[in-house]
Design a protein around this motif. Structure first.
Motif, PDB file in Angstrom:
ATOM      1  N   PHE A 136       0.854  -1.188   0.000  1.00 43.03           N
ATOM      2  CA  PHE A 136       0.000   0.000   0.000  1.00 43.03           C
ATOM      3  C   PHE A 136       0.889   1.237   0.000  1.00 43.03           C
ATOM      4  O   PHE A 136       1.808   1.362   0.820  1.00 43.03           O
ATOM      5  N   PRO A 137       0.678   2.186  -0.917  1.00 41.47           N
ATOM      6  CA  PRO A 137       1.647   3.276  -1.117  1.00 41.47           C
ATOM      7  C   PRO A 137       1.698   4.309   0.005  1.00 41.47           C
ATOM      8  O   PRO A 137       2.665   5.072   0.078  1.00 41.47           O
ATOM      9  N   ILE A 138       0.699   4.371   0.855  1.00 43.27           N
ATOM     10  CA  ILE A 138       0.680   5.393   1.905  1.00 43.27           C
ATOM     11  C   ILE A 138       1.067   4.737   3.222  1.00 43.27           C
ATOM     12  O   ILE A 138       0.368   3.842   3.721  1.00 43.27           O
ATOM     13  N   SER A 139       2.167   5.175   3.793  1.00 43.56           N
ATOM     14  CA  SER A 139       2.659   4.541   5.017  1.00 43.56           C
ATOM     15  C   SER A 139       1.876   4.994   6.250  1.00 43.56           C
ATOM     16  O   SER A 139       1.515   4.186   7.108  1.00 43.56           O
ATOM     17  N   ASN A 140       1.621   6.280   6.368  1.00 43.48           N
ATOM     18  CA  ASN A 140       0.886   6.814   7.511  1.00 43.48           C
ATOM     19  C   ASN A 140      -0.569   7.040   7.083  1.00 43.48           C
ATOM     20  O   ASN A 140      -0.994   8.160   6.799  1.00 43.48           O
ATOM     21  N   TRP A 141      -1.355   5.972   7.070  1.00 44.03           N
ATOM     22  CA  TRP A 141      -2.700   5.990   6.502  1.00 44.03           C
ATOM     23  C   TRP A 141      -3.753   6.439   7.504  1.00 44.03           C
ATOM     24  O   TRP A 141      -4.889   6.736   7.123  1.00 44.03           O
ATOM     25  N   ASN A 142      -3.398   6.520   8.793  1.00 45.51           N
ATOM     26  CA  ASN A 142      -4.430   6.814   9.790  1.00 45.51           C
ATOM     27  C   ASN A 142      -4.939   8.256   9.706  1.00 45.51           C
ATOM     28  O   ASN A 142      -6.139   8.509   9.880  1.00 45.51           O
ATOM     29  N   ILE A 143      -4.064   9.218   9.445  1.00 43.42           N
ATOM     30  CA  ILE A 143      -4.512  10.607   9.343  1.00 43.42           C
ATOM     31  C   ILE A 143      -5.394  10.820   8.115  1.00 43.42           C
ATOM     32  O   ILE A 143      -6.489  11.418   8.225  1.00 43.42           O
ATOM     33  N   PRO A 144      -4.977  10.365   6.910  1.00 38.74           N
ATOM     34  CA  PRO A 144      -5.906  10.475   5.771  1.00 38.74           C
ATOM     35  C   PRO A 144      -7.226   9.752   6.007  1.00 38.74           C
ATOM     36  O   PRO A 144      -8.282  10.236   5.591  1.00 38.74           O
ATOM     37  N   THR A 145      -7.181   8.607   6.686  1.00 39.16           N
ATOM     38  CA  THR A 145      -8.418   7.899   7.008  1.00 39.16           C
ATOM     39  C   THR A 145      -9.337   8.771   7.849  1.00 39.16           C
ATOM     40  O   THR A 145     -10.554   8.829   7.613  1.00 39.16           O
ATOM     41  N   ALA A 146      -8.767   9.453   8.830  1.00 43.53           N
ATOM     42  CA  ALA A 146      -9.563  10.306   9.708  1.00 43.53           C
ATOM     43  C   ALA A 146     -10.280  11.388   8.910  1.00 43.53           C
ATOM     44  O   ALA A 146     -11.488  11.606   9.068  1.00 43.53           O
ATOM     45  N   VAL A 147      -9.554  12.065   8.039  1.00 46.79           N
ATOM     46  CA  VAL A 147     -10.147  13.156   7.263  1.00 46.79           C
ATOM     47  C   VAL A 147     -11.196  12.622   6.287  1.00 46.79           C
ATOM     48  O   VAL A 147     -12.296  13.185   6.162  1.00 46.79           O
ATOM     49  N   ILE A 148     -10.892  11.521   5.615  1.00 45.35           N
ATOM     50  CA  ILE A 148     -11.831  10.963   4.632  1.00 45.35           C
ATOM     51  C   ILE A 148     -13.101  10.493   5.317  1.00 45.35           C
ATOM     52  O   ILE A 148     -14.220  10.794   4.869  1.00 45.35           O
ATOM     53  N   ALA A 149     -12.966   9.743   6.408  1.00 43.04           N
ATOM     54  CA  ALA A 149     -14.143   9.193   7.085  1.00 43.04           C
ATOM     55  C   ALA A 149     -15.026  10.295   7.655  1.00 43.04           C
ATOM     56  O   ALA A 149     -16.254  10.270   7.485  1.00 43.04           O
ATOM     57  N   LEU A 150     -14.435  11.255   8.331  1.00 41.58           N
ATOM     58  CA  LEU A 150     -15.231  12.350   8.896  1.00 41.58           C
ATOM     59  C   LEU A 150     -15.890  13.179   7.807  1.00 41.58           C
ATOM     60  O   LEU A 150     -17.046  13.596   7.934  1.00 41.58           O
ATOM     61  N   SER A 151     -15.175  13.411   6.716  1.00 40.70           N
ATOM     62  CA  SER A 151     -15.726  14.220   5.626  1.00 40.70           C
ATOM     63  C   SER A 151     -16.910  13.518   4.969  1.00 40.70           C
ATOM     64  O   SER A 151     -17.964  14.126   4.742  1.00 40.70           O
ATOM     65  N   LEU A 152     -16.746  12.240   4.655  1.00 39.99           N
ATOM     66  CA  LEU A 152     -17.825  11.502   3.995  1.00 39.99           C
ATOM     67  C   LEU A 152     -19.041  11.374   4.909  1.00 39.99           C
ATOM     68  O   LEU A 152     -20.188  11.529   4.463  1.00 39.99           O
ATOM     69  N   ASN A 153     -18.803  11.091   6.183  1.00 41.80           N
ATOM     70  CA  ASN A 153     -19.918  10.913   7.113  1.00 41.80           C
ATOM     71  C   ASN A 153     -20.696  12.213   7.295  1.00 41.80           C
ATOM     72  O   ASN A 153     -21.934  12.231   7.182  1.00 41.80           O
ATOM     73  N   HIS A 154     -20.009  13.291   7.540  1.00 40.13           N
ATOM     74  CA  HIS A 154     -20.699  14.537   7.841  1.00 40.13           C
ATOM     75  C   HIS A 154     -21.192  15.249   6.597  1.00 40.13           C
ATOM     76  O   HIS A 154     -22.060  16.123   6.710  1.00 40.13           O
ATOM     77  N   ALA A 155     -20.695  14.878   5.426  1.00 43.87           N
ATOM     78  CA  ALA A 155     -21.272  15.413   4.194  1.00 43.87           C
ATOM     79  C   ALA A 155     -22.712  14.939   4.039  1.00 43.87           C
ATOM     80  O   ALA A 155     -23.557  15.673   3.499  1.00 43.87           O
ATOM     81  N   ALA A 156     -23.005  13.728   4.527  1.00 42.14           N
ATOM     82  CA  ALA A 156     -24.381  13.224   4.460  1.00 42.14           C
ATOM     83  C   ALA A 156     -25.310  14.063   5.324  1.00 42.14           C
ATOM     84  O   ALA A 156     -26.415  14.429   4.907  1.00 42.14           O
ATOM     85  N   TYR A 157     -24.865  14.382   6.542  1.00 48.10           N
ATOM     86  CA  TYR A 157     -25.695  15.196   7.438  1.00 48.10           C
ATOM     87  C   TYR A 157     -25.798  16.636   6.938  1.00 48.10           C
ATOM     88  O   TYR A 157     -26.868  17.256   7.011  1.00 48.10           O
TER      89      TYR A 157
END
Length: 276
Positions: A136-157
Motif C-alpha cells: 500500500f503506497p501510503i505509510s501513515n494511513w491513519n490521518i488520511p483515514t480520519a479526514v476521509i471518514a469524517l468528511s464523507l460521514n458529515h457530508a451526508a448530514y
C-alpha cells in the motif's frame, strides 16, 4: 365585552387557589437551576482540589497541546470537505433527475444508517486490502483515514441540512427568478441557495460541533488525538481525573468558539427575523 381578554392580574387571581401558578413554576425553575449550578461548582471544586495532580498536569500539558493541534487540523480539513460535499449532496437530493436524486439518497442512507466507527474501519482496513500485503503506497494511513471518514460521514448530514434549507425557501422565489429570465442554475445560485444557507445554518453549525466530538473515535486507529493521549496517561499513571481536565479544556477550546462563530453568523444573517 366580546373579543376582550382577562389581564394578567385576573388570570393570576383565578388560579391563586391552586398549587400550581405561573409565579410558583417560575421560582421553582429558578431554584432548581440554582441548585444544579451550585452542585456543579461544588463537584468541580472537589475534583480540582482533591483529585488533580498539578505537577502531572504541567508535565502532560505539551502532549495534550500537540493532540489539540492535530485535532484542530483534522477538524478544519474535514469541515471544509464535508461542507463542500454537503452542498453537492443537498443539491443532488433535490435534483429533478431521478438518477442523480437516487444516488444522493443512497449516499445519505448509507452514511447516516451505519456507524461512523464502521466507516472508519472500512477506509482504514478495507482500502489497503486492495493492494498486495505491504505494498500500500501510503505509510501513515491513519490521518488520511480520519479526514476521509469524517468528511464523507458529515457530508451526508450537511447534505440533509442543505436539502431542508432549500425546502424551506418558498417556491415563489424560484418561480419569480425564472420569470425574470434566469436559468435554473442561475436561480439556484443567486436566489435559492443564499436563502437555503441561512435556513440551514443552525443545523450545519450543530453538525460541525458533532464532528469535533467524533474525532474521539479516531483513537481506535492509533491517531494521536486527545482521547488517545488521555488513555496513555491514565494507563501509565493510574490517574483519571488529571488528564480528564485537559481533555475537557481541549474539546471546549474548539467547540465553544465554533458555537460562538455560528451564533455570530446567524446574527449577521438576521436569523429568526420576524416581519414587523
Amino acid at each position: 365585552m366580546a373579543g376582550t381578554y382577562p389581564d394578567e392580574t385576573t388570570v393570576e387571581r383565578s388560579t391563586s387557589d391552586g398549587l400550581v401558578t405561573d409565579r410558583r413554576v417560575k421560582w421553582f425553575g429558578v431554584g432548581v437551576a440554582a441548585l444544579f449550578t451550585a452542585g456543579v461548582f461544588f463537584l468541580l471544586y472537589w475534583i480540582l482540589s482533591d483529585y488533580v495532580d498539578y505537577d502531572l498536569l504541567a508535565s502532560i500539558f505539551p502532549r495534550f497541546l500537540d493532540a489539540y493541534v492535530l485535532v484542530l487540523k483534522i477538524v478544519i480539513a474535514s469541515s471544509v470537505l464535508s461542507l463542500v460535499g454537503g452542498v453537492m449532496v443537498g443539491l443532488g437530493r433535490v435534483s429533478r433527475t431521478t438518477f442523480t436524486r437516487s444516488i444522493a439518497t443512497g449516499y445519505v442512507e448509507f452514511f447516516r444508517g451505519t456507524p461512523l466507527l464502521f466507516q472508519i474501519f472500512i477506509i482504514y482496513l478495507g482500502i489497503p486490502a486492495f493492494w498486495p500485503p505491504g505494498q500500500f503506497p501510503i505509510s501513515n494511513w491513519n490521518i488520511p483515514t480520519a479526514v476521509i471518514a469524517l468528511s464523507l460521514n458529515h457530508a451526508a448530514y450537511a447534505g440533509e441540512a442543505i436539502k431542508g434549507g432549500i425546502g424551506a425557501v418558498p417556491d415563489g422565489q424560484m418561480e419569480a427568478a425564472r420569470s425574470l429570465g434566469m436559468s435554473y442554475i442561475d436561480a439556484m445560485r443567486e436566489v435559492v441557495m443564499p436563502q437555503a444557507a441561512r435556513n440551514a445554518l443552525a443545523a450545519l453549525g450543530n453538525d460541525q460541533v458533532i464532528l469535533v466530538k467524533d474525532t474521539s473515535l479516531l483513537t481506535v486507529i492509533a491517531v494521536p488525538e486527545i482521547m488517545s493521549v488521555f488513555r496513555n496517561v491514565n494507563s501509565n499513571q493510574f490517574d483519571a481525573w488529571t488528564p480528564i481536565v485537559l481533555v475537557a479544556v481541549a474539546y471546549l477550546a474548539i467547540t465553544l468558539p465554533l458555537g460562538k462563530l455560528v451564533r455570530y453568523l446567524e446574527g449577521r444573517a438576521e436569523w429568526g427575523e420576524t416581519d414587523a
